[in-house]
Design a protein around this motif. Sequence first.
Motif, PDB file in Angstrom:
ATOM      1  N   TYR A 130       0.874  -1.184   0.000  1.00 36.85           N
ATOM      2  CA  TYR A 130       0.000   0.000   0.000  1.00 36.85           C
ATOM      3  C   TYR A 130       0.909   1.230   0.000  1.00 36.85           C
ATOM      4  CZ  TYR A 130       1.265  -0.965   4.846  1.00 36.85           C
ATOM      5  OH  TYR A 130       1.979  -1.263   5.992  1.00 36.85           O
ATOM      6  N   PRO A 131       0.423   2.369  -0.525  1.00 38.37           N
ATOM      7  CA  PRO A 131       1.203   3.611  -0.444  1.00 38.37           C
ATOM      8  C   PRO A 131       1.053   4.243   0.935  1.00 38.37           C
ATOM      9  CG  PRO A 131      -0.846   4.015  -1.608  1.00 38.37           C
ATOM     10  CD  PRO A 131      -0.851   2.551  -1.245  1.00 38.37           C
ATOM     11  N   LEU A 132       1.901   5.218   1.248  1.00 35.89           N
ATOM     12  CA  LEU A 132       1.864   5.833   2.583  1.00 35.89           C
ATOM     13  C   LEU A 132       1.411   7.284   2.532  1.00 35.89           C
ATOM     14  CD1 LEU A 132       5.160   4.475   4.225  1.00 35.89           C
ATOM     15  CD2 LEU A 132       2.799   3.781   4.727  1.00 35.89           C
ATOM     16  N   ALA A 133       0.345   7.573   3.263  1.00 38.48           N
ATOM     17  CA  ALA A 133      -0.046   8.971   3.472  1.00 38.48           C
ATOM     18  C   ALA A 133       0.913   9.526   4.505  1.00 38.48           C
ATOM     19  CB  ALA A 133      -1.472   9.043   3.997  1.00 38.48           C
ATOM     20  N   ALA A 134       1.467  10.706   4.238  1.00 33.90           N
ATOM     21  CA  ALA A 134       2.403  11.274   5.211  1.00 33.90           C
ATOM     22  C   ALA A 134       2.487  12.788   5.111  1.00 33.90           C
ATOM     23  CB  ALA A 134       3.798  10.681   5.046  1.00 33.90           C
ATOM     24  N   PRO A 135       1.927  13.472   6.105  1.00 36.24           N
ATOM     25  CA  PRO A 135       2.175  14.908   6.224  1.00 36.24           C
ATOM     26  C   PRO A 135       3.518  15.088   6.920  1.00 36.24           C
ATOM     27  CG  PRO A 135       0.784  14.204   8.014  1.00 36.24           C
ATOM     28  CD  PRO A 135       1.078  12.972   7.192  1.00 36.24           C
ATOM     29  N   SER A 136       3.995  16.324   6.995  1.00 35.63           N
ATOM     30  CA  SER A 136       5.241  16.566   7.716  1.00 35.63           C
ATOM     31  C   SER A 136       5.058  16.173   9.187  1.00 35.63           C
ATOM     32  CB  SER A 136       5.630  18.039   7.595  1.00 35.63           C
ATOM     33  OG  SER A 136       4.548  18.873   7.966  1.00 35.63           O
ATOM     34  N   ALA A 137       6.145  15.674   9.786  1.00 30.19           N
ATOM     35  CA  ALA A 137       6.059  15.137  11.149  1.00 30.19           C
ATOM     36  C   ALA A 137       6.230  16.238  12.185  1.00 30.19           C
ATOM     37  CB  ALA A 137       7.108  14.048  11.345  1.00 30.19           C
ATOM     38  N   ASN A 138       5.175  17.019  12.347  1.00 28.03           N
ATOM     39  CA  ASN A 138       5.163  18.089  13.348  1.00 28.03           C
ATOM     40  C   ASN A 138       3.722  18.327  13.754  1.00 28.03           C
ATOM     41  OD1 ASN A 138       5.405  19.271  10.400  1.00 28.03           O
ATOM     42  ND2 ASN A 138       4.086  20.660  11.554  1.00 28.03           N
ATOM     43  N   ILE A 139       3.544  18.932  14.927  1.00 26.08           N
ATOM     44  CA  ILE A 139       2.205  19.353  15.321  1.00 26.08           C
ATOM     45  C   ILE A 139       1.778  20.457  14.345  1.00 26.08           C
ATOM     46  CG2 ILE A 139       0.846  20.382  17.197  1.00 26.08           C
ATOM     47  CD1 ILE A 139       1.982  17.677  18.019  1.00 26.08           C
ATOM     48  N   SER A 140       0.509  20.434  13.959  1.00 28.72           N
ATOM     49  CA  SER A 140      -0.052  21.406  13.016  1.00 28.72           C
ATOM     50  C   SER A 140       0.392  22.833  13.325  1.00 28.72           C
ATOM     51  CB  SER A 140      -1.575  21.337  13.104  1.00 28.72           C
ATOM     52  OG  SER A 140      -2.087  21.098  11.837  1.00 28.72           O
ATOM     53  N   THR A 141       0.766  23.569  12.303  1.00 29.04           N
ATOM     54  CA  THR A 141       1.234  24.973  12.313  1.00 29.04           C
ATOM     55  C   THR A 141       2.660  25.163  12.841  1.00 29.04           C
ATOM     56  OG1 THR A 141       0.573  25.854  14.495  1.00 29.04           O
ATOM     57  CG2 THR A 141      -1.143  25.827  12.779  1.00 29.04           C
ATOM     58  N   LYS A 142       3.262  24.111  13.394  1.00 30.04           N
ATOM     59  CA  LYS A 142       4.619  24.262  13.936  1.00 30.04           C
ATOM     60  C   LYS A 142       5.683  23.960  12.876  1.00 30.04           C
ATOM     61  CE  LYS A 142       3.499  25.106  18.292  1.00 30.04           C
ATOM     62  NZ  LYS A 142       2.390  26.059  18.145  1.00 30.04           N
ATOM     63  N   LEU A 143       6.942  24.022  13.314  1.00 34.35           N
ATOM     64  CA  LEU A 143       8.064  23.767  12.397  1.00 34.35           C
ATOM     65  C   LEU A 143       8.137  22.303  12.012  1.00 34.35           C
ATOM     66  CD1 LEU A 143      11.069  25.655  14.028  1.00 34.35           C
ATOM     67  CD2 LEU A 143       9.955  26.209  11.867  1.00 34.35           C
ATOM     68  N   SER A 144       8.463  22.030  10.751  1.00 34.08           N
ATOM     69  CA  SER A 144       8.668  20.655  10.305  1.00 34.08           C
ATOM     70  C   SER A 144       9.941  20.092  10.937  1.00 34.08           C
ATOM     71  CB  SER A 144       8.792  20.597   8.786  1.00 34.08           C
ATOM     72  OG  SER A 144       7.619  21.102   8.185  1.00 34.08           O
ATOM     73  N   SER A 145      10.018  18.763  10.933  1.00 28.41           N
ATOM     74  CA  SER A 145      11.166  18.080  11.521  1.00 28.41           C
ATOM     75  C   SER A 145      12.149  17.685  10.432  1.00 28.41           C
ATOM     76  CB  SER A 145      10.700  16.800  12.230  1.00 28.41           C
ATOM     77  OG  SER A 145       9.749  17.111  13.222  1.00 28.41           O
ATOM     78  N   VAL A 146      13.434  17.904  10.679  1.00 30.16           N
ATOM     79  CA  VAL A 146      14.429  17.524   9.673  1.00 30.16           C
ATOM     80  C   VAL A 146      15.406  16.470  10.194  1.00 30.16           C
ATOM     81  CG1 VAL A 146      14.277  19.652   8.335  1.00 30.16           C
ATOM     82  CG2 VAL A 146      15.852  19.531  10.271  1.00 30.16           C
ATOM     83  N   GLN A 147      15.162  15.979  11.399  1.00 23.00           N
ATOM     84  CA  GLN A 147      15.935  14.855  11.923  1.00 23.00           C
ATOM     85  C   GLN A 147      15.099  14.128  12.973  1.00 23.00           C
ATOM     86  OE1 GLN A 147      19.469  16.611  13.579  1.00 23.00           O
ATOM     87  NE2 GLN A 147      18.315  18.262  14.518  1.00 23.00           N
ATOM     88  N   ALA A 148      15.534  12.892  13.295  1.00 27.36           N
ATOM     89  CA  ALA A 148      14.746  12.052  14.198  1.00 27.36           C
ATOM     90  C   ALA A 148      14.493  12.750  15.536  1.00 27.36           C
ATOM     91  CB  ALA A 148      15.458  10.713  14.404  1.00 27.36           C
ATOM     92  N   LEU A 149      15.494  13.464  16.004  1.00 28.31           N
ATOM     93  CA  LEU A 149      15.361  14.138  17.300  1.00 28.31           C
ATOM     94  C   LEU A 149      14.225  15.165  17.319  1.00 28.31           C
ATOM     95  CD1 LEU A 149      18.876  14.841  18.711  1.00 28.31           C
ATOM     96  CD2 LEU A 149      16.803  14.942  20.100  1.00 28.31           C
ATOM     97  N   ASP A 150      14.078  15.880  16.207  1.00 27.33           N
ATOM     98  CA  ASP A 150      12.993  16.878  16.107  1.00 27.33           C
ATOM     99  C   ASP A 150      11.637  16.193  16.247  1.00 27.33           C
ATOM    100  OD1 ASP A 150      15.086  18.527  15.373  1.00 27.33           O
ATOM    101  OD2 ASP A 150      14.511  18.646  13.263  1.00 27.33           O
ATOM    102  N   VAL A 151      11.509  15.029  15.619  1.00 30.32           N
ATOM    103  CA  VAL A 151      10.237  14.302  15.660  1.00 30.32           C
ATOM    104  C   VAL A 151       9.931  13.908  17.112  1.00 30.32           C
ATOM    105  CG1 VAL A 151       8.949  12.310  14.835  1.00 30.32           C
ATOM    106  CG2 VAL A 151      10.677  13.353  13.363  1.00 30.32           C
TER     107      VAL A 151
END
Length: 310
Positions: A130-151
Amino acid sequence: MKFNQSNIKKAKKYLDKNNCIAVPTETVYGLAANAYSNIAVKKIFKLKKRPKNNPLIVHYSNIDDLKKDCLINDNFIKLHKKFSPGPLTYVLKLKKNSKISKYVTNNQKNLAARFPNHRVFRNLLQKLDYPLAAPSANISTKLSSVQALDVKEEFGSKIKYILDGGKCNIGLESTIINLTSKPTILRLGGLNIEKIEKILNKKITININPKKIITSGQSRLHYSPGIPLKINVTKPKKEDAFLLIKKRRITLSNYYYLSKKNDLNEVAKNLYSYLRKIKKKGYKSIAVEKIPNKGMGKAINDRLNRASKY
Ligand code: TXA
Ligand code: MG
């Protein structure tokens, strides 16, 4: 980043059980779940605190899988050949018999689809049916994550698993192009629009601030570092953290280099992690020097503009 098959197996296990996990992409980390499963997709919205009417991007490993869900056209074929896998998201018409969960698109008839270019993520996608739905891994309106630690910082123990793929190479979200009618850019991002125009051989309409918001990245409050941010600054205030893109002779206090040589790709790659870092250091405000509005600079300025509306 070392390639680790046992981590990929673990990720697959979680996904097969309709859980959502974080995955690395070349743009930003994604919060991924089975795009065919209502249960799985609903978990993404809940975890991210995302409004239900804001649709998700679906990630595919190849064009044959995409064709099961979407209708393609000539513009798509041209762009896909040149830029996928990579930081370009295509909005296409959904097929009537597509298996995409209605929660992905909020019942709408168009789907945003992307072919990510990250070894770890691609390897995972190839193992799934199956394909993967994926928004950016951040709480809505906040900064996106660019490394595992941010997530980890965004979701804490609420996230079941983070597939670590190192730091994202591009650091800004994908460019979004609507191909369901006359090609229109809906979000500036990791792929410069000049490159798209060259392939389609025409100027493309940009509609990134419409009256009626169709993409959340178009909304005013977005990419927020959580403290005030000023742009085009020449003289920062004492209390500001000052972000620079080229080396200075004078030594200022409280300054940080997004790049020392005016390299806008490097600026993009560092932007979100520096904003996070500065907030964590306890600064109360951020000042950013003027960024040339060309190439990647356009997407960087788009994000900074929105972040400055906080
Ligand atoms: O680089 C990226 O695109 C990252 C990585 C994880 O792939 N994903 C990402 O997703 O940025 P997200 O959800 O943070 O932003 C996706 C944007 C949203 O603003 C959403 O409104 C828009 O894409 N979008 C999704 N489906 C759409 C559709 N059918 N029509 C128009 N816009 C759509
Ligand atoms: Mg986002």
